[in-house]
Design a protein around this motif. Structure first.
Motif, short mmCIF file in Angstrom:
data_model
loop_
_atom_site.label_atom_id
_atom_site.label_comp_id
_atom_site.label_asym_id
_atom_site.label_seq_id
_atom_site.Cartn_x
_atom_site.Cartn_y
_atom_site.Cartn_z
N ASP A 1 0.99 -1.34 -0.36
CA ASP A 1 -0.11 0.07 -0.15
C ASP A 1 0.70 1.12 0.23
OD1 ASP A 1 0.56 -0.57 2.26
OD2 ASP A 1 -1.26 -0.80 3.38
N THR A 2 2.15 1.33 -0.34
CA THR A 2 3.21 2.55 0.17
C THR A 2 2.13 3.08 -1.68
OG1 THR A 2 4.77 1.30 0.74
CG2 THR A 2 5.66 3.18 -0.71
N LEU A 3 2.62 1.93 -2.58
CA LEU A 3 1.93 3.01 -4.03
C LEU A 3 0.60 2.42 -4.58
CD1 LEU A 3 5.46 2.75 -5.70
CD2 LEU A 3 4.44 5.10 -4.97
N PRO A 4 0.31 3.02 -5.07
CA PRO A 4 -1.19 2.68 -6.04
C PRO A 4 -1.08 1.34 -6.46
CG PRO A 4 -0.90 5.35 -6.09
CD PRO A 4 0.31 4.64 -6.21
N GLN A 5 -0.07 0.77 -7.18
CA GLN A 5 -0.45 -0.43 -8.02
C GLN A 5 0.89 -1.45 -7.55
OE1 GLN A 5 1.70 2.75 -8.73
NE2 GLN A 5 0.71 2.96 -10.73
N LYS A 6 0.77 -2.56 -7.38
CA LYS A 6 1.58 -3.97 -6.48
C LYS A 6 2.38 -4.04 -7.73
CE LYS A 6 -1.89 -3.97 -3.15
NZ LYS A 6 -2.80 -5.13 -2.47
N LYS A 7 3.36 -4.88 -7.55
CA LYS A 7 4.05 -6.39 -8.13
C LYS A 7 2.48 -7.48 -8.79
CE LYS A 7 5.91 -7.86 -5.57
NZ LYS A 7 7.42 -8.43 -4.31
N PRO A 8 2.73 -7.18 -9.92
CA PRO A 8 3.67 -7.60 -10.90
C PRO A 8 3.92 -6.04 -11.59
CG PRO A 8 1.88 -8.47 -11.88
CD PRO A 8 1.67 -8.11 -10.39
N ASP A 9 3.01 -4.87 -11.50
CA ASP A 9 3.45 -3.75 -11.91
C ASP A 9 5.04 -2.98 -11.54
OD1 ASP A 9 3.31 -1.02 -11.69
OD2 ASP A 9 1.31 -1.07 -12.89
N PRO A 10 5.35 -2.27 -12.54
CA PRO A 10 6.81 -2.58 -12.34
C PRO A 10 6.54 -1.21 -11.39
CG PRO A 10 6.36 -1.48 -14.49
CD PRO A 10 5.79 -2.48 -14.30
N ALA A 11 5.25 -0.55 -10.95
CA ALA A 11 6.30 1.06 -10.42
C ALA A 11 6.80 0.85 -9.00
CB ALA A 11 4.34 1.79 -10.11
N PRO A 12 6.61 -0.14 -8.17
CA PRO A 12 6.94 -0.35 -6.33
C PRO A 12 8.66 -1.18 -7.06
CG PRO A 12 5.33 -1.50 -6.99
CD PRO A 12 5.15 -0.91 -8.12
N LEU A 13 8.95 -1.52 -8.17
CA LEU A 13 10.46 -1.44 -8.67
C LEU A 13 11.18 -0.24 -8.68
CD1 LEU A 13 9.58 -4.67 -8.57
CD2 LEU A 13 11.51 -4.75 -10.03
#
Length: 222
Positions: free
Chosen positions: A142-154
């Protein structure tokens, strides 16, 4: 593989075997709701897509089925309360984790933890198991709107460390970890022992596969 400047490591199924706690809470939740107890072996197939999906799988005993909305709305707060009290009661680091982290730190590599688990559970678990301070950044579900497998957290972690994708490595246990790494332009190492819904992680074609993080010195070269 070339030694990276940054390594991001998944939590559940890579650093920590958290299923004993998750399974306990799922079974206690189902008891309250008058549903069958599923057991730890079933729960091992449910991890990796966040707490809400885990609860849905516990309710339906299925990876993809949806429970009745009213049942899910009743179940989720029960599970959350149980797990808040049992985040690390039974969970343990996998063999080789400390050795792998020690090696990466000795090489001066920036370390981050990237997980789909909510921060309210991620941070206490890392702290209780004594590895929270090993990571310069922890990116939770919940740090970002996206989670893995979306690349945003990486990419978020790479931006934090100011490291380009070509110098970055993801280590995880699931297809989602490999997919996230590929989407972000990272290299990726997969572990054989985690939670991948019964599939051999080699099917995802990671750059390398290890049975333990203690094998990292063999795979990574200066």
């Amino acid at each position: 593989m070339k030694l990276p400047r940054m390594v991001l490591i998944d939590l559940d199924g890579t650093l920590v075997d958290s299923v004993p706690d998750l399974a306990f809470c799922a079974d206690e939740m189902n008891k309250v709701l008058g549903l069958p107890v599923r057991g730890e072996n079933r729960a091992r197939n449910w991890v990796g897509n966040g707490v809400e999906r885990f609860v849905k799988r516990a309710l339906t005993d299925s990876l993809h089925d949806e429970p009745e909305p009213a049942l899910f709305e009743k179940a989720l707060p029960i599970f959350m309360a149980l797990y808040a009290e049992n985040t690390s009661a039974r969970s343990r680091l996998y063999p080789g984790v400390r050795e792998g982290i020690d090696y990466l730190q000795a090489e001066g590599i920036a370390l981050g933890c990237v997980t789909n688990k909510a921060a309210r559970f991620t941070e206490p678990l890392l702290q209780e198991l004594g590895i929270y301070d090993c990571f310069g950044i922890v990116v939770s579900g919940d740090t970002l709107p996206q989670k893995k497998p979306d690349p945003a957290p990486l990419r978020h972690a790479a931006d934090f460390f100011k490291v380009p994708a070509e110098a970055s490595l993801m280590i995880g246990d699931s297809m989602h970890d490999v997919e996230a790494a590929r989407n972000a332009g990272f290299s990726v190492i997969a572990v054989t022992y985690g939670y991948n819904h019964g599939h051999d992680i080699r099917e995802a074609n990671p750059d390398a596969v290890v049975d333990s993080l203690a094998e990292l010195p063999r795979v990574l070269e200066d």
